[in-house]
Structure formats: C-alpha cells, structure tokens
Design an enzyme around this catalytic site. Structure first.
Site, mmCIF file in Angstrom:
data_model
loop_
_atom_site.group_PDB
_atom_site.id
_atom_site.type_symbol
_atom_site.label_atom_id
_atom_site.label_comp_id
_atom_site.label_asym_id
_atom_site.label_seq_id
_atom_site.Cartn_x
_atom_site.Cartn_y
_atom_site.Cartn_z
ATOM 1 N N SER A 1 0.855 -1.184 0.000
ATOM 2 C CA SER A 1 0.000 0.000 0.000
ATOM 3 C C SER A 1 0.891 1.234 0.000
ATOM 4 O O SER A 1 2.116 1.123 0.018
ATOM 5 C CB SER A 1 -0.894 0.008 1.233
ATOM 6 O OG SER A 1 -0.119 0.357 2.363
ATOM 7 N N LYS A 2 0.241 2.394 0.018
ATOM 8 C CA LYS A 2 0.991 3.649 -0.048
ATOM 9 C C LYS A 2 1.993 3.780 1.103
ATOM 10 O O LYS A 2 2.968 4.502 0.992
ATOM 11 C CB LYS A 2 0.030 4.831 -0.009
ATOM 12 C CG LYS A 2 -0.530 5.144 -1.368
ATOM 13 C CD LYS A 2 -1.278 6.459 -1.340
ATOM 14 C CE LYS A 2 -1.752 6.806 -2.733
ATOM 15 N NZ LYS A 2 -2.828 7.778 -2.720
ATOM 16 N N ARG A 3 1.709 3.090 2.194
ATOM 17 C CA ARG A 3 2.638 3.127 3.328
ATOM 18 C C ARG A 3 4.036 2.660 2.912
ATOM 19 O O ARG A 3 5.027 3.001 3.524
ATOM 20 C CB ARG A 3 2.147 2.209 4.453
ATOM 21 C CG ARG A 3 1.168 2.840 5.405
ATOM 22 C CD ARG A 3 0.767 1.866 6.483
ATOM 23 N NE ARG A 3 0.199 0.638 5.935
ATOM 24 C CZ ARG A 3 0.778 -0.542 6.001
ATOM 25 N NH1 ARG A 3 1.912 -0.691 6.622
ATOM 26 N NH2 ARG A 3 0.203 -1.601 5.462
ATOM 27 N N GLY B 1 5.612 3.378 0.341
ATOM 28 C CA GLY B 1 6.269 4.292 -0.602
ATOM 29 C C GLY B 1 5.581 4.203 -1.935
ATOM 30 O O GLY B 1 4.364 4.020 -1.998
#
Ligand code: GLU
Length: 505
Positions: free
Chosen positions: A254-256, A258
């Site tokens: 996920s966006k976590r 990067g």
C-alpha cells in the site's frame, strides 16, 4: 488467427495505477499472448462518483509504458463494445429485469442506518454480520408504503441460504464458501447504477471471456459471481486468482510502502523491460533460478499452472538491482535517449544537441551505465561530465586531497597534461604513469588524487577514459583548482558523514 481464449483487464478508473493493477494486467497479457488469445481492456466505472477520465489516462499510460497492449478496448473498439461500463447501462437493465421476473432479485428499501443496525445486532449476537433479508418478500402494498415514505430502493440478488459455493480456481485450487454467510448483495444501487458484481458477470459473459485472471482480493466476490451466473443461466469462465503482493514488512502493498503507482517507478528511472521482468516473477516462476528473462523468454515459458498461490513480496531493492542489470546491458544509445530529458531538466546539457554532442553523450553513458541502477540517479553519478560545479566528497578529501604533497603533484600533472598535443586515454595514461615514475611513487598515488580533483569522487569508471571525454582545458583547470584549494587548506575533510561515491542506487 486468435483462438477462443479471451481475457480481460478491467480496471476501475478511480485513481493512480497501482503495482497490483499492473501485475494483473501483465499476467492477463502473458496468458493471452502465450496462448494466441485475445486481450480485452474494459473500463469498470460503476463507481460513478470516483471515476475520472484523468485516471483512465493514467491507466493507458501505465499499460503502454509496460508494453501491455490490447486487442479490444474503449480506444480501439471491437466486436463486443462498448468497453466502458457506464455506456452499457441498458444492457445491465435487461439482465436485472430477468432476475426480478424470476424472483432471483428484489427491491430493498433499507436505509444505511437500518443496515448498520442489522449488522450491530448480529455482531451483538456473535454472528458474522450480513444483510438480514427483511425485504426479500415485501408485498406490493409494503413497497408502495415504503416508496411513499420517500425511500429509494436498491436491488439485491437472492442468494442461496444453505449449501456451499465451490470455486475451482486454476491458481488457488478448490475454495469452498458457505452460502449461509454471504447475505444478499446489492446488484443495482439506489442511483440506478449497477454494482461491480452485476456488471462484471454480464460483461464477462457478453464479451465471451474465457479466463478471469485477477487479484486474489476478488476471490470472495467470486462466490457471488458464481451465484449470479447460475441465476442467469450463464456458463462461468475459468477463474485464476493471482497471489497477494506484499510490501517488505509482509503486509499488503500500500501507499505506506512508498511508491506504489506504476508511473512513480517510471519517474524514478525504471526501465519498462526491467519492471516487466520483475512483475512477471511476482507469483510466477520460470521453473529455474534464472531471474533476468526477456519478454520473449517469459512468454515462451509462461503458464497459469506455474503461478503460485502464496503471496509474493515486492522487494524494491531487488527490483532496483534488476533495473541496474537492464541498464548495464542496454544499448548506450537507448539509455542516452532516456537520460537526455532528465539531464536537460536539470540544466546539465543544452536543449538542442548537435550530432557530435549526442555522440559524446552516448560515450559518457556507455562508460557510466554499469554503475547506475536507476536512470534518475544518472545525473548525480555522472555530474562531473557536465559541469565543474560538483562537490568534493569527504572520502576524497580525507584520502587524497588533504595531503601536503597534493598541490605540487596536481600542479605538475596539470602542466604536463596541458602540454599534450593529442588528448586521448592513451596519452593521458602515459602522462600520469610517467609522472609517478619520475616522482618514484606508485601510479595509484597520482591516479587517485587526480580522480578526486577531476571528479570529486574516489571511485568511478576508468579514469583515463573518463578524462578523455572531458575537455583538456577543463581537466587542467580542475587540477589547478583542486591544487589551490588544497594548498589553502580548503579541502580538509568536513565533519559531514561520508557520502558514497555517487548515490547508492
Ligand atoms: N474493476 C475491478 C478492479 O479494478 C476488476 C475486478 C475484476 O477483474 O473482476 O479491481
């Protein structure tokens, strides 16, 4: 001539193109192209509030960048169009009517608050929450009364309340769901728009899709799709659910983690062929330890049966390593084309290149490409080819530029190099080694300070070849500049941390 195999990539144009979408697209493409089948691009914009044309543009861009093409789709048409779901609303309506007439679907008037209450109640009783079916058997009078209250109905599919739904998935094997747990899903929203479930089943049927290859997150949806297909007397396609892609901490990517948008990787300087190779190995194995495989080699060996059901990890470091292999082995002309706009953006090279200057750039790239893992870092690795404005790295200062012998050594070398009538790697090498011999020191004791003075770094490609690519007068000026700075004590190590010689990637 394409055979009967037909697959589709069916993105929702609601945001950026996630690595997971690219992976799904790639596997569909690999299956279609390795089997001589057809690839359909279908736009699933049933989320009318979140779908945008811009997001669709990003999808096209991502697919084209990866080299994934399609045979039918919104932009090129085809025999089963339209290929955008919002243009097919009347088609879905006919199917919904069939379901309603057969009492397989019904109007539901529950409000979001009532639905939440139902779920709360079930949770309180310790049973998994689902729609409780209260509108299943409303009479005409009930419906009129509810309408009169100003309620807008949605339409739900009547699913089986007992028994099991069995999915025989090519990748995940046999997966069994308990029908009692499903709860009647919405197939048409109160807005009149179909939900994903209805649209996907109708479209896969009408577009004659033979294999649905998609992310494993959709596996629970498949039980609904199978029930819808049964209610509509539609033969199900074969299903192949691709394994989950995890971040390095083994949680869902996920966006976590990067960058997760395909375009971010393009911007960071990944070569599409490297990303293609890397994504293909997420969940598929060529049956050997080989990791660098061309598009054709992957196509020749690809099969859905060789895909794994266990999650795979998107290891950015490995992807970056692979990218470096691709850059190293790529044609210098090709890499030069790719880095040129980046250099221009940084003002390191002019906008209009003469053919000679282009040839020079290709030579620089040829010398440097084996050191670069991301195109975006080329300009910092190779900065000293383009400008005198570079930093003297701390290690270069400490090891070679801060010595009391340095100024004299560099000045003498500058004089000798200035006197050369022919500027080539050979003449430069002879001069450098000649000076060392004359001073009765090791060649390395001239080579290293010379590199530090000319490039600001301690490592890099062959010094004589890189110097050949610089102007003779620039090299001489850099040697004199470093000599003077060194004599003035300005090249003492700083207390900054050692930077690697050029970026690590
Ligand atoms: N529109 C769905 C998505 O983007 C496609 C799911 C499917 O392939 O059925 O996830």
């Amino acid at each position: 001539m394409p055979n009967a195999i037909r697959v589709r990539f069916a993105p929702a144009p609601t945001g950026y193109m996630h690595i997971g979408n690219a992976h799904t697209a790639l596997f569909n493409w690999l299956f279609a192209r390795s089997q001589g089948g057809s690839m359909v691009l279908r736009v699933e914009d049933t989320d009318e509030l979140r779908s945008t044309d811009e997001a669709l543009g990003v999808i096209y861009e991502g697919l084209r960048w990866l080299g994934v093409d399609w045979d039918e789709g919104p932009d090129i048409g085809g025999p089963y169009g339209p290929y955008v779901q919002s243009e097919r609303l009347d088609i879905y309506q006919a199917y919904v009517q069939r379901l309603i007439d057969a009492r397989q679907a019904y109007e539901c008037f529950c409000t979001p608050e009532e639905l939440e209450e139902q779920r709360e109640l079930m949770r309180a009783r310790g049973i998994p929450p689902k729609y409780d079916g209260r509108c299943r058997d409303l009479s005409q009078e009930d419906k009129q009364r509810l309408r009169a209250e100003g309620r807008e109905p949605c339409i739900r599919l009547r699913v089986k309340e007992t028994g099991k739904t069995i999915i025989n998935d090519i990748i995940q094997g046999q997966v069994v769901y308990d029908n009692a747990l499903i709860g009647d899903p919405v197939i048409v929203k109160t807005s009149g728009y179909p939900t994903y479930h209805l649209a996907v089943v109708v479209d896969d049927h009408l577009m004659q899709i033979t294999h649905v290859i998609r992310a494993v997150e959709h596996l629970p949806n498949t039980q609904i799709h199978l029930q819808l297909q049964e209610a509509l007397d539609i033969k199900p396609p074969q299903y192949a659910h691709l394994p989950l892609i995890l971040g390095e901490d083994r949680t869902k990517l996920s966006k976590r983690h990067g960058a997760v948008a395909v375009t971010d990787y393009a911007e960071q300087g990944f070569l599409p062929e490297a990303m293609f190779n890397f994504l293909a190995l997420l969940g598929w194995s060529p049956g050997s330890e080989e990791e660098i495989l061309s598009r054709q080699e992957i196509l020749d060996r690809f099969s859905l049966e060789a895909c794994s059901s266990s999650p795979s990890v998107f290891d950015v470091e490995k992807a970056t390593w692979m990218n470096g292999e691709y850059i190293t082995n790529a044609d210098a002309q090709h890499v030069a084309d790719l880095v040129l706009p980046l250099l221009q953006e940084e003002g390191l090279i002019e906008q209009d290149l003469t053919p000679q200057r282009r040839q020079w750039l290709v030579k620089v790239v040829d010398l440097m490409k084996s050191r670069v893992k991301l195109l975006s870092t080329f300009s910092s690795w190779a900065r000293y080819f383009f400008t005198d404005d570079f930093e003297y790295e701390n290690r270069a200062r400490r090891q070679w530029l801060n010595d009391s012998q340095t100024p004299a050594k560099l000045e003498t070398l500058a004089d000798r190099l200035e006197a050369l009538s022919e500027w080539s790697a050979d003449t430069i090498e002879t001069t450098v080694r000649g000076l060392a011999e004359q001073m009765d020191i090791k060649a390395a004791e001239v080579i290293h300070p010379c590199r530090a003075a000319v490039t600001g770094t301690t490592i890099g490609p062959s010094l004589f070849h890189l110097m050949e690519l610089l102007e003779q007068s620039d090299v001489v000026a850099r040697l004199r500049r470093a000599a003077q700075l060194s004599a003035a004590g300005e090249l003492a190590p700083t207390d900054q941390e050692d930077t690697p010689s050029g970026p690590a990637t």
